[in-house]
Design a protein around this motif. Structure first.
Motif, PDB file in Angstrom:
ATOM      1  N   MET A   1     -15.459  21.906  -6.894  1.00 30.73           N
ATOM      2  CA  MET A   1     -14.725  20.862  -6.206  1.00 30.73           C
ATOM      3  C   MET A   1     -15.663  19.763  -5.689  1.00 30.73           C
ATOM      4  O   MET A   1     -15.323  18.594  -5.707  1.00 30.73           O
ATOM      5  N   TYR A   2     -16.848  20.155  -5.215  1.00 31.37           N
ATOM      6  CA  TYR A   2     -17.760  19.168  -4.642  1.00 31.37           C
ATOM      7  C   TYR A   2     -18.214  18.140  -5.682  1.00 31.37           C
ATOM      8  O   TYR A   2     -18.469  16.991  -5.343  1.00 31.37           O
ATOM      9  N   LYS A   3     -18.279  18.547  -6.951  1.00 30.83           N
ATOM     10  CA  LYS A   3     -18.641  17.579  -7.999  1.00 30.83           C
ATOM     11  C   LYS A   3     -17.480  16.620  -8.274  1.00 30.83           C
ATOM     12  O   LYS A   3     -17.699  15.451  -8.604  1.00 30.83           O
ATOM     13  N   LEU A   4     -16.266  17.092  -8.113  1.00 30.05           N
ATOM     14  CA  LEU A   4     -15.109  16.208  -8.256  1.00 30.05           C
ATOM     15  C   LEU A   4     -15.049  15.200  -7.117  1.00 30.05           C
ATOM     16  O   LEU A   4     -14.629  14.061  -7.303  1.00 30.05           O
ATOM     17  N   VAL A   5     -15.472  15.605  -5.926  1.00 34.69           N
ATOM     18  CA  VAL A   5     -15.544  14.674  -4.799  1.00 34.69           C
ATOM     19  C   VAL A   5     -16.571  13.591  -5.087  1.00 34.69           C
ATOM     20  O   VAL A   5     -16.355  12.416  -4.798  1.00 34.69           O
ATOM     21  N   ALA A  47      -3.661  31.265  -6.847  1.00 35.70           N
ATOM     22  CA  ALA A  47      -3.283  30.609  -8.097  1.00 35.70           C
ATOM     23  C   ALA A  47      -1.901  29.982  -8.016  1.00 35.70           C
ATOM     24  O   ALA A  47      -1.602  29.028  -8.734  1.00 35.70           O
ATOM     25  N   SER A  48      -1.051  30.482  -7.129  1.00 39.29           N
ATOM     26  CA  SER A  48       0.327  29.998  -7.091  1.00 39.29           C
ATOM     27  C   SER A  48       0.624  29.046  -5.939  1.00 39.29           C
ATOM     28  O   SER A  48       1.749  28.578  -5.807  1.00 39.29           O
ATOM     29  N   LEU A  49      -0.373  28.765  -5.103  1.00 38.79           N
ATOM     30  CA  LEU A  49      -0.176  27.870  -3.959  1.00 38.79           C
ATOM     31  C   LEU A  49      -1.225  26.773  -3.986  1.00 38.79           C
ATOM     32  O   LEU A  49      -2.258  26.889  -4.637  1.00 38.79           O
ATOM     33  N   GLY A  50      -0.976  25.707  -3.217  1.00 39.57           N
ATOM     34  CA  GLY A  50      -2.001  24.692  -3.040  1.00 39.57           C
ATOM     35  C   GLY A  50      -3.139  25.257  -2.205  1.00 39.57           C
ATOM     36  O   GLY A  50      -2.957  26.187  -1.422  1.00 39.57           O
ATOM     37  N   ASN A  51      -4.317  24.731  -2.401  1.00 36.61           N
ATOM     38  CA  ASN A  51      -5.493  25.225  -1.707  1.00 36.61           C
ATOM     39  C   ASN A  51      -6.187  24.082  -0.985  1.00 36.61           C
ATOM     40  O   ASN A  51      -6.117  22.935  -1.416  1.00 36.61           O
ATOM     41  N   GLU A  52      -6.872  24.426   0.096  1.00 40.53           N
ATOM     42  CA  GLU A  52      -7.681  23.441   0.791  1.00 40.53           C
ATOM     43  C   GLU A  52      -9.155  23.799   0.600  1.00 40.53           C
ATOM     44  O   GLU A  52      -9.575  24.929   0.844  1.00 40.53           O
ATOM     45  N   TYR A  53      -9.902  22.814   0.148  1.00 40.16           N
ATOM     46  CA  TYR A  53     -11.339  22.958  -0.041  1.00 40.16           C
ATOM     47  C   TYR A  53     -12.035  22.029   0.945  1.00 40.16           C
ATOM     48  O   TYR A  53     -11.608  20.890   1.132  1.00 40.16           O
ATOM     49  N   LEU A 113     -20.513  14.037   6.652  1.00 39.32           N
ATOM     50  CA  LEU A 113     -19.058  13.906   6.615  1.00 39.32           C
ATOM     51  C   LEU A 113     -18.447  15.161   6.010  1.00 39.32           C
ATOM     52  O   LEU A 113     -18.859  15.606   4.933  1.00 39.32           O
ATOM     53  N   LEU A 114     -17.465  15.708   6.694  1.00 37.58           N
ATOM     54  CA  LEU A 114     -16.737  16.864   6.193  1.00 37.58           C
ATOM     55  C   LEU A 114     -15.404  16.375   5.645  1.00 37.58           C
ATOM     56  O   LEU A 114     -14.615  15.759   6.372  1.00 37.58           O
ATOM     57  N   LEU A 115     -15.158  16.659   4.363  1.00 36.43           N
ATOM     58  CA  LEU A 115     -13.926  16.228   3.717  1.00 36.43           C
ATOM     59  C   LEU A 115     -13.050  17.422   3.436  1.00 36.43           C
ATOM     60  O   LEU A 115     -13.534  18.476   2.980  1.00 36.43           O
ATOM     61  N   ALA A 116     -11.760  17.269   3.682  1.00 37.08           N
ATOM     62  CA  ALA A 116     -10.774  18.287   3.348  1.00 37.08           C
ATOM     63  C   ALA A 116     -10.012  17.809   2.114  1.00 37.08           C
ATOM     64  O   ALA A 116      -9.454  16.714   2.112  1.00 37.08           O
ATOM     65  N   ILE A 117      -9.985  18.653   1.085  1.00 36.13           N
ATOM     66  CA  ILE A 117      -9.296  18.349  -0.160  1.00 36.13           C
ATOM     67  C   ILE A 117      -8.138  19.335  -0.283  1.00 36.13           C
ATOM     68  O   ILE A 117      -8.360  20.543  -0.337  1.00 36.13           O
ATOM     69  N   LYS A 118      -6.929  18.825  -0.308  1.00 40.36           N
ATOM     70  CA  LYS A 118      -5.747  19.678  -0.526  1.00 40.36           C
ATOM     71  C   LYS A 118      -5.358  19.522  -1.982  1.00 40.36           C
ATOM     72  O   LYS A 118      -4.869  18.476  -2.405  1.00 40.36           O
ATOM     73  N   HIS A 119      -5.630  20.585  -2.755  1.00 45.50           N
ATOM     74  CA  HIS A 119      -5.518  20.543  -4.202  1.00 45.50           C
ATOM     75  C   HIS A 119      -4.482  21.545  -4.682  1.00 45.50           C
ATOM     76  O   HIS A 119      -4.466  22.687  -4.240  1.00 45.50           O
TER      77      HIS A 119
END
Length: 121
Positions: A1-5, A47-53, A113-119
């Motif tokens: 995920m961090y590379k996608l950010v 796998a079946s829910l959204g996740n926060e990274y 900076l701390l980023l929250a990604i809801k994916h």
């Protein structure tokens, strides 16, 4: 995920000519701005829910150039506030606002900076 950010922030054009690193800072002797992307936890993954990274982005200034890094962090936070949804990442938000910078022993200023990604759905 961090590379996608990193890819997400690269779209802003603000990372051009900066030294990009992953997981930890490796001082290679350049007196440039470093940006280091690393994972920093998140929610329980399903796998079946959204996740926060959570992704930590460290902005490390050149020696004795605090204003340069301060201006960059302001521009990055404005970009994130104006682009809080990305088709690849989902929701992107800054957690806790802009933190107080810290100084390294060689007079480099560091913003974390701390980023929250809801994916996912």
């Amino acid at each position: 995920m961090y590379k996608l950010v990193r890819d997400y922030l690269d779209k802003s054009g603000l990372l051009n000519s900066l030294v990009i690193q992953y997981l930890r800072w490796d001082d290679d002797g350049n007196n440039k701005i470093y940006v280091v992307f690393s994972p920093n936890g998140g929610s329980t993954l399903s796998a079946s829910l959204g996740n926060e990274y959570l992704v930590l982005v460290n902005f490390i200034a050149p020696n004795n150039n605090a204003q340069l890094i301060d201006d960059l962090v302001d521009k990055v936070t404005e970009y994130i506030k104006k682009n809080q949804f990305d088709e690849t990442l989902g929701s992107v938000q800054i957690v806790g606002g802009i933190p107080s910078p810290t100084s390294l022993t060689d007079n480099r200023l560091v913003y974390r900076l701390l980023l929250a990604i809801k994916h996912g759905t």
